[in-house]
Design a protein around this motif. Sequence first.
Motif, PDB file in Angstrom:
ATOM      1  N   LEU A 219       0.525  -1.090   0.478  1.00 35.44           N
ATOM      2  CA  LEU A 219       0.062   0.494  -0.408  1.00 35.44           C
ATOM      3  C   LEU A 219       0.867   1.378  -0.483  1.00 35.44           C
ATOM      4  O   LEU A 219       0.893   2.494  -0.955  1.00 35.44           O
ATOM      5  CB  LEU A 219      -0.588   0.131   1.148  1.00 35.44           C
ATOM      6  N   THR A 220       1.483   1.166   0.848  1.00 35.93           N
ATOM      7  CA  THR A 220       2.608   2.507   0.590  1.00 35.93           C
ATOM      8  C   THR A 220       3.396   2.420  -0.569  1.00 35.93           C
ATOM      9  O   THR A 220       3.717   3.342  -0.578  1.00 35.93           O
ATOM     10  CB  THR A 220       4.021   2.114   1.850  1.00 35.93           C
ATOM     11  N   ASP A 221       3.904   1.608  -0.726  1.00 38.13           N
ATOM     12  CA  ASP A 221       4.675   2.021  -2.354  1.00 38.13           C
ATOM     13  C   ASP A 221       3.595   1.978  -2.877  1.00 38.13           C
ATOM     14  O   ASP A 221       3.883   2.888  -4.591  1.00 38.13           O
ATOM     15  CB  ASP A 221       5.636   0.051  -3.142  1.00 38.13           C
ATOM     16  N   ALA A 222       2.739   1.619  -3.359  1.00 39.05           N
ATOM     17  CA  ALA A 222       1.029   2.252  -4.379  1.00 39.05           C
ATOM     18  C   ALA A 222       1.603   3.295  -4.276  1.00 39.05           C
ATOM     19  O   ALA A 222       0.632   4.624  -5.344  1.00 39.05           O
ATOM     20  CB  ALA A 222      -0.176   1.697  -3.814  1.00 39.05           C
ATOM     21  N   ALA A 223       0.924   4.068  -2.976  1.00 39.87           N
ATOM     22  CA  ALA A 223       0.653   5.829  -2.763  1.00 39.87           C
ATOM     23  C   ALA A 223       1.501   6.342  -3.458  1.00 39.87           C
ATOM     24  O   ALA A 223       1.669   7.610  -3.559  1.00 39.87           O
ATOM     25  CB  ALA A 223       0.596   5.999  -1.329  1.00 39.87           C
ATOM     26  N   ARG A 224       3.036   5.955  -3.830  1.00 40.50           N
ATOM     27  CA  ARG A 224       4.556   6.545  -3.836  1.00 40.50           C
ATOM     28  C   ARG A 224       3.979   6.390  -4.874  1.00 40.50           C
ATOM     29  O   ARG A 224       4.830   7.308  -5.737  1.00 40.50           O
ATOM     30  CB  ARG A 224       5.617   5.512  -3.242  1.00 40.50           C
ATOM     31  N   GLU A 225       3.813   5.538  -5.781  1.00 40.28           N
ATOM     32  CA  GLU A 225       3.366   5.253  -7.193  1.00 40.28           C
ATOM     33  C   GLU A 225       2.730   5.896  -7.800  1.00 40.28           C
ATOM     34  O   GLU A 225       2.808   7.099  -8.606  1.00 40.28           O
ATOM     35  CB  GLU A 225       3.484   4.076  -8.128  1.00 40.28           C
ATOM     36  N   HIS A 226       1.166   6.733  -7.601  1.00 43.41           N
ATOM     37  CA  HIS A 226       0.227   7.128  -7.690  1.00 43.41           C
ATOM     38  C   HIS A 226       0.534   8.367  -7.255  1.00 43.41           C
ATOM     39  O   HIS A 226      -0.076   9.496  -7.207  1.00 43.41           O
ATOM     40  CB  HIS A 226      -0.450   6.556  -7.292  1.00 43.41           C
ATOM     41  N   ALA A 227       1.533   9.194  -6.246  1.00 45.00           N
ATOM     42  CA  ALA A 227       1.704  10.529  -5.903  1.00 45.00           C
ATOM     43  C   ALA A 227       1.264  11.480  -6.695  1.00 45.00           C
ATOM     44  O   ALA A 227       0.684  12.544  -5.896  1.00 45.00           O
ATOM     45  CB  ALA A 227       3.039  10.316  -5.339  1.00 45.00           C
ATOM     46  N   PRO A 228       1.641  11.645  -8.017  1.00 45.53           N
ATOM     47  CA  PRO A 228       0.754  13.117  -9.002  1.00 45.53           C
ATOM     48  C   PRO A 228      -0.800  13.069  -8.761  1.00 45.53           C
ATOM     49  O   PRO A 228      -1.702  13.699  -9.087  1.00 45.53           O
ATOM     50  CB  PRO A 228       0.869  12.521 -10.339  1.00 45.53           C
ATOM     51  N   ASN A 229      -0.919  11.581  -8.790  1.00 44.64           N
ATOM     52  CA  ASN A 229      -2.877  11.080  -8.115  1.00 44.64           C
ATOM     53  C   ASN A 229      -3.289  11.846  -7.585  1.00 44.64           C
ATOM     54  O   ASN A 229      -3.336  11.005  -6.321  1.00 44.64           O
ATOM     55  CB  ASN A 229      -3.077   9.963  -9.073  1.00 44.64           C
ATOM     56  N   SER A 230      -3.210  13.008  -6.702  1.00 46.31           N
ATOM     57  CA  SER A 230      -3.858  13.474  -5.417  1.00 46.31           C
ATOM     58  C   SER A 230      -5.301  12.356  -4.951  1.00 46.31           C
ATOM     59  O   SER A 230      -5.524  12.184  -4.165  1.00 46.31           O
ATOM     60  CB  SER A 230      -4.731  14.922  -5.177  1.00 46.31           C
ATOM     61  N   SER A 231      -6.767  11.688  -5.666  1.00 48.28           N
ATOM     62  CA  SER A 231      -7.356  11.537  -4.961  1.00 48.28           C
ATOM     63  C   SER A 231      -7.233   9.589  -5.199  1.00 48.28           C
ATOM     64  O   SER A 231      -7.682   9.723  -4.575  1.00 48.28           O
ATOM     65  CB  SER A 231      -8.473  11.800  -6.677  1.00 48.28           C
ATOM     66  N   ILE A 232      -6.242   9.526  -6.216  1.00 45.95           N
ATOM     67  CA  ILE A 232      -5.684   8.247  -6.196  1.00 45.95           C
ATOM     68  C   ILE A 232      -5.426   8.076  -3.837  1.00 45.95           C
ATOM     69  O   ILE A 232      -5.486   7.231  -3.434  1.00 45.95           O
ATOM     70  CB  ILE A 232      -5.118   6.950  -6.516  1.00 45.95           C
ATOM     71  N   VAL A 233      -4.112   9.004  -3.883  1.00 50.14           N
ATOM     72  CA  VAL A 233      -3.237   9.016  -2.996  1.00 50.14           C
ATOM     73  C   VAL A 233      -3.911   9.421  -1.839  1.00 50.14           C
ATOM     74  O   VAL A 233      -4.009   8.930  -0.699  1.00 50.14           O
ATOM     75  CB  VAL A 233      -2.067   9.675  -3.544  1.00 50.14           C
ATOM     76  N   PHE A 234      -5.273   9.954  -1.977  1.00 48.25           N
ATOM     77  CA  PHE A 234      -5.953  10.405  -0.716  1.00 48.25           C
ATOM     78  C   PHE A 234      -6.591   9.119   0.082  1.00 48.25           C
ATOM     79  O   PHE A 234      -6.164   8.743   0.653  1.00 48.25           O
ATOM     80  CB  PHE A 234      -7.286  11.204  -1.274  1.00 48.25           C
ATOM     81  N   ASN A 235      -6.781   8.463  -0.893  1.00 44.12           N
ATOM     82  CA  ASN A 235      -7.636   7.172  -0.782  1.00 44.12           C
ATOM     83  C   ASN A 235      -6.692   5.991   0.267  1.00 44.12           C
ATOM     84  O   ASN A 235      -6.813   4.935   0.889  1.00 44.12           O
ATOM     85  CB  ASN A 235      -8.577   6.822  -2.038  1.00 44.12           C
ATOM     86  N   LEU A 236      -5.506   5.574  -1.095  1.00 48.87           N
ATOM     87  CA  LEU A 236      -4.540   5.103  -0.220  1.00 48.87           C
ATOM     88  C   LEU A 236      -3.584   5.387   1.233  1.00 48.87           C
ATOM     89  O   LEU A 236      -4.241   4.611   2.074  1.00 48.87           O
ATOM     90  CB  LEU A 236      -3.311   5.164  -1.373  1.00 48.87           C
ATOM     91  N   LEU A 237      -4.089   6.203   0.999  1.00 47.39           N
ATOM     92  CA  LEU A 237      -3.453   6.740   2.691  1.00 47.39           C
ATOM     93  C   LEU A 237      -4.778   6.455   3.689  1.00 47.39           C
ATOM     94  O   LEU A 237      -3.938   6.031   5.063  1.00 47.39           O
ATOM     95  CB  LEU A 237      -3.001   8.413   2.613  1.00 47.39           C
TER      96      LEU A 237
END
Length: 307
Positions: A219-237
């Motif tokens: 999950l943390t790796d995915a948050a890092r990979e999706h960092a430019p997409n704030s909506s995805i990162v918000f949900n992942l965090l």
Amino acid sequence: MTFHAPATASEISAAEIQIGQPLPDDLRNLYLDHNGEEGSEEPVLMARLQSLEELIEACRVSDEFWEDECPFFRHRFLPVWADGGGNYFVVFVQGEERGLIGRINHDWPYFIEPHYRDANGLYAALLDAYRRDDFDLMRDYTGDSGMGQQERQVFDAHLATYNPALDAPIREYHGAFLLTLCPLGREQELLPLLRDDGLAVFTSRLLVRRKCHWALPALTDAAREHAPNSSIVFNLLNAITDLDAPNTGEALVKLARDFPVTLSVHYLIEALQRHGFRVERPQNAQQARIRVETEPDGWLVLAWADS
């Protein structure tokens, strides 16, 4: 709910010719019992069986849409039951999922989740919702239960077919089956979906719901990979903090140390705060300080990008 007179075998055969494929046996028998329903009298159900004439027209419109959008979807399902709002319960007619009932939402046309094993399950849910005076339909497949041999075969078939190189609509189609029918204990096979823009959030929610603490690094790796997409990162965090694994705090700090400067940085800071970290950000400053005892001076400085 009013039932129309039964369809004849010849009427069904003529409809099959126009639709371009035979109806599943259960659906054929349903039309032999009554050729569609009208929602004009009690009980008023949330979806009704379309007449053969309506089904033919719905299939024509559907085929035209999918021919333009993504031909992969043509002839994979029949839009049999309409809810009056542009959405349908569909019967899958190809592959291992043949005979299952799914729901297609016009706002999410590619993510077609299987809901019921057959029409009996759908009608049971419709009647149950009517009796409860509720718009929330019970489902055979809750995402965590209801999986038998056929469901495992469907899961395996879509797992073997899913590929990150496929077009996004096709990935979402496979993903709907994988996330709905994943057998307990096989969640690790879903981790590649965390890298998929259209499926990452749904996958993270399943991992949290099933308390898969071991998935925290993914999950943390995915948050890092999706960092430019704030909506995805918000949900992942949110998923990371909701998972509440034993080492969540350590994982969030590690993520913060090398998180790129993007507009989603403030979501990471919110996640740290939710997990109990002290955060300071002077007004208009382009950085925030997070209190971390393991840092040399006790503070971790995080760059901030304003919108």
